[in-house]
Enzyme design. Sequence first.
Site: not given
Ligand code: F6R
Length: 607
Positions: A2, A479, A486
Amino acid sequence: MCGIIGITSNKPVSSAIINSLKKLEYRGYDSAGIATLSDGFINEVKSEGRVENLEKNTNIKNMIGHVGIGHVRWATHGIPNTINAHPHSSESVSVVHNGIIENSTTLKKYLVSKGHKFKSQTDTEVIVHLITELQKEKNDFKNSILKMLNQLEGSFALAIIFNDQPDLIVGARRGSPLAVGYGPNENYLGSDSYSLKSMTNKISYLNDGEFCIVKRNQIEFFDVNGIKLNKKILKLSSNEQNYDKGDYKHFMAKEIDEQPITIQNCIREYIDNINNDINFYNFPWKMNDISSVILIGCGTAYHSCLVAKHWIEELTSLDVSIDIASEFRYRKNRFKKDNLYIFVSQSGETADTYAALDLCNKNNMKTASIVNVIESSIARDSNFVLPIHCGPEIGVASTKAFLGQMLVLYILILKISYLKKDINKNLYIEKIKSLKELPKLVEKTILTENKIQSISGTFTEAKGSMFLGRGLSYSIALEGALKLKELSYIHAEGYPAGEMKHGPLALIEDGMPVVVLAPRDDYYKKTISNMQEVIARGAKVLLITNKSKEEVVSENIWEKIEVENTSYDLMPFLLTIPLQKLAYYSALKKGYDIDKPRNLAKSVTVE
Ligand code: F6R
């Protein structure tokens, strides 16, 4: 997750709140809402879905209040509908909340017994009733805020307006981020500095447990005991143009194509071209004081840790382990003084990663972070920060940040390896030289796009798919699978190619698309054998390898993509590109919302 915003001004605030909410949509887009205060009345407007729905609501133009709060929601308690959308209000108070109130059930029971009637299924609504109840006690204003905050368990960032306080917003933080902005004749609260950037470049951040009272011409900060605090005002750099899609249809497409530039920028920040050396200014520890590295992240950031684990094993004498933040934070960890904990996060706000960092800090461990957002909580609370310098990433699916994370990890590992004398100077310089070639190679690899576009059709029609690799390529397979699922909601599993025969081979059926990552490294022949095994069972194999004079000795490969040549270490950067494109084009073909996939958000500030 949010996103929250609050503005107190000498002019109507609703349109500025809407503009800021658009910038906060990366944090959630299930519903949006706004409340403003005029003549002692709280007016509330809420809509399901995007901020643009809220903006179209005809009641918005009647909102003339000079004080207001707004919210974009990523549902935790209660389905995403208008009733559960924030703000939640009574006649006397209106609240927006980011986080989870863990004792909401107990508080609700108590408040219901006091005669309060609840409208929504949210945890947030208890805050409204709790404040209303405390107002009956006629406490001093600040003390009633303190009393209310002390009764809440869980994580939150809050912005609250009151019908009898015409110029005032209360902000509070525990676990979820909150920034305060200073403007001319107006002041602001926001989940991040980005949402405030078009209004001000002067920002302060609340730390955990702190709260603030924001008036049009004054901001006061208090600690967890209500003691007044002085806050540093930080000046933000402005590069608004980076938030633009330009000629692209989606941020994701732009962010994929930007990668040659973003990694070039990052290399420029860390590599001394003249001396072929790596510079980490102010690295705070002696190499002899570190014997073990623990890498922690979530999702894509975790995958970059997985890649780095291989590099650490290949290039250094350090022990290494990796962990998913949500697992690490609740396990019995062995904290040792020669451990270095590295937290990887694009946003720098991921709740689980932050909690893992906090745990390490509380145990006096050495903590470093690799982040994109340098003003973030994770960056601010780690002993040492290494930014990835890739500019704002807006698409929810991480692309250029992944390459940036791998790049900074690689540069750090290379330097440590050299300083610990695990590699000699010649090899160190050779590796730095190869690294400098990387932006050009990434750019060339991006040009494989056309082929991927047509290949993606088969994936969109499939029930499911698999991504296989060994060694470094296994991390990239994970990955690739994450990106596909997603964005295009196609089931995709990443697997070590050698593990297939231990169970997952049963999934393979006629026509199932399987991506095999087999660069010509020490694993190549083994992976090609595993590829044959899935082909023999009917899989349609997309082989991703690197260019070579030697033909691939294998029959019945459905499609083949050859990325550019580079060293074994750097191959993950190139293998990632076609997988990003595959996910993008599959989602495009399905007509899905590429920059905002369902059920997700860019910054995951709930656990
Ligand atoms: C997938 C993606 C998420 C983020 C995860 C961690 O494409 O973007 O899996 O990698 O939510 O987010 P951060 O890097 O912001 O801690």
